[in-house]
Design an enzyme around this catalytic site. Structure first.
Site, PDB file in Angstrom:
ATOM      1  CG  ASP A  63       6.829 -67.979 -20.077  1.00  0.00           C
ATOM      2  OD1 ASP A  63       6.367 -69.130 -19.948  1.00  0.00           O
ATOM      3  OD2 ASP A  63       7.991 -67.737 -20.466  1.00  0.00           O
ATOM      4  CG  ASP A  69       7.835 -59.975 -17.211  1.00  0.00           C
ATOM      5  OD1 ASP A  69       9.068 -60.093 -17.153  1.00  0.00           O
ATOM      6  OD2 ASP A  69       7.048 -60.837 -16.786  1.00  0.00           O
ATOM      7  CD  GLU A  92      11.356 -64.350 -22.040  1.00  0.00           C
ATOM      8  OE1 GLU A  92      11.175 -65.542 -21.743  1.00  0.00           O
ATOM      9  OE2 GLU A  92      11.771 -63.500 -21.244  1.00  0.00           O
ATOM     10  CD  GLU A  93       8.412 -60.235 -21.530  1.00  0.00           C
ATOM     11  OE1 GLU A  93       7.199 -60.491 -21.569  1.00  0.00           O
ATOM     12  OE2 GLU A  93       9.226 -60.887 -20.843  1.00  0.00           O
ATOM     13  CG  ASP A 113      14.559 -62.514 -20.611  1.00  0.00           C
ATOM     14  OD1 ASP A 113      13.670 -61.705 -20.283  1.00  0.00           O
ATOM     15  OD2 ASP A 113      14.638 -63.668 -20.144  1.00  0.00           O
ATOM     16  CG  LEU A 115      12.428 -58.361 -14.887  1.00  0.00           C
ATOM     17  CD1 LEU A 115      13.578 -57.434 -14.490  1.00  0.00           C
ATOM     18  CD2 LEU A 115      11.127 -57.840 -14.320  1.00  0.00           C
ATOM     19  CG  ASP A 116      16.533 -64.580 -16.654  1.00  0.00           C
ATOM     20  OD1 ASP A 116      16.019 -65.474 -17.350  1.00  0.00           O
ATOM     21  OD2 ASP A 116      17.253 -64.800 -15.662  1.00  0.00           O
ATOM     22  CD  GLU A 273      16.012 -67.149 -21.511  1.00  0.00           C
ATOM     23  OE1 GLU A 273      15.382 -66.659 -20.561  1.00  0.00           O
ATOM     24  OE2 GLU A 273      15.654 -68.218 -22.074  1.00  0.00           O
TER      25      GLU A 273
END
Length: 339
Positions: A63, A69, A92-93, A113, A115-116, A273
């Site tokens: 993404d 983020d 996630e990043e 995560d 910044l969802d 998540e």
């Protein structure tokens, strides 16, 4: 004077200490809370500080990364690494796990995560942070996080909107909500023992219907029933998982992101998540199902991630509404668990 100012504020740190008597867990939750305070400050100032837009990079799942983020991720990593109570982190990043140096390592492993829903940030839609916590074994490795959801010690999320709310639960305990009081800079206990409405609550279904053509027939039929029954449901889909789950927890209804022909393993990341949100929903008396996944229907908390960024489908909500989905699978001749 005490009618104006709370002289005995039930703060987050006090609650965690009273609930666990675990000093390291208090430090860990405090580090997460500090990160959330920093992130909500950045989100609120994003416009005037020119923090909207892309950072020119992609994250672990391909993404596009937004500026916020990257900033939120650095805030979380710095707070957790320097807390002295974490051994390994997964974000996630970041494509690879973050191993905390031995001199700063502790007994917990954290997946998050930062910044969802950040794809919505430029249009000022609610975003949030999601996290899950596990006990670390040995010197700290990725294996500390590749465990069944049943081994999760603590799970939570923070939603950044008209208020900054932190919702979390410890394994086997109730779900609690804390609101950031900007006058004292602390999260204060505002939602004790959160549960989903016992009668199912509002008739709301939440899903990305743009994927409907790819869904299996039972999911298509369940959503059709939500829309065309005697009491048609209202559609509410924000596109930020934290915002959609927070509404579902408070108001009732159902949130779906099922597996489909395009994404047979689902779209949401299991470790930071699916599992943490499932733990919160289940311990608030809701249902957190995978829907049809790898040949069967089961609980999200029974999944064991096989790699740090693996995905899973989810169907989360109250018994009334999840039962409608299960009934469609029954009609298709598929075995479903009893609710």
């Amino acid at each position: 004077m005490s009618e104006i100012f709370d002289v005995d504020a039930a703060t987050l740190n006090r609650f965690v200490m009273a609930s666990t008597r675990d000093h390291e867990l208090v430090i860990l939750i405090n580090a997460i809370a500090t990160s959330c305070k920093l992130i909500t400050s950045a989100v609120q100032r994003a416009g005037v500080a020119s923090l909207y837009g892309l950072a020119g990079e992609v994250n672990s799942t391909g993404d596009d990364q937004k500026k916020l983020d990257v900033m939120s991720n650095e805030m979380m990593i710095n707070a957790l690494v320097n807390s002295g109570v974490c051994s390994v982190l997964v974000s996630e990043e970041n494509e690879e796990p973050i191993i905390v140096p031995m001199e700063k390592a502790g007994k917990y492993a954290v997946a998050f995560d930062p910044l969802d829903g950040s794809s919505n940030i430029d249009c000022n839609v609610s975003v949030g942070t999601i996290f899950s916590v596990y006990k670390s074994e040995g010197n700290g490795s990725v294996d500390d996080l590749l465990k069944s959801g049943a081994d999760c010690v603590c799970a939570g999320y923070c939603v950044y909107s008209s208020a900054c709310e932190l919702v979390f639960t410890f394994r086997g305990q109730n779900v609690h909500g804390f609101c950031l009081d900007p006058t004292i800079g602390e999260f204060v206990h505002t939602r004790p023992k959160m549960t989903m409405p016992s009668d199912g609550g509002k008739r709301i279904y939440s899903c990305n219907e743009g994927n409907a053509v790819h869904w299996d027939k039972p999911i298509q039929d369940a959503v059709a029933e939500f829309k065309s029954g005697k009491k048609p449901y209202t559609a509410r889909y924000v596109g930020s998982m934290v915002a959609d789950i927070h509404r579902t927890l408070l108001y009732g209804g159902i949130y779906l992101y099922p597996a489909d022909n395009k994404s047979p393993n689902g779209k949401l990341r299991c470790l930071y998540e699916g599992i943490p949100m499932a733990m919160i929903i289940e311990q608030a008396n809701g249902i957190a199902s995978t829907g049809m996944f790898k040949g069967k229907i089961g609980r999200v908390l029974e999944l064991t991630p096989d790699e740090i960024h693996c995905k899973c489908p989810i169907i989360m909500g109250g018994k009334r509404d999840v039962q409608i989905v299960y009934d469609q699978y029954k009609k298709a001749g598929i075995d479903v668990p009893d609710l």
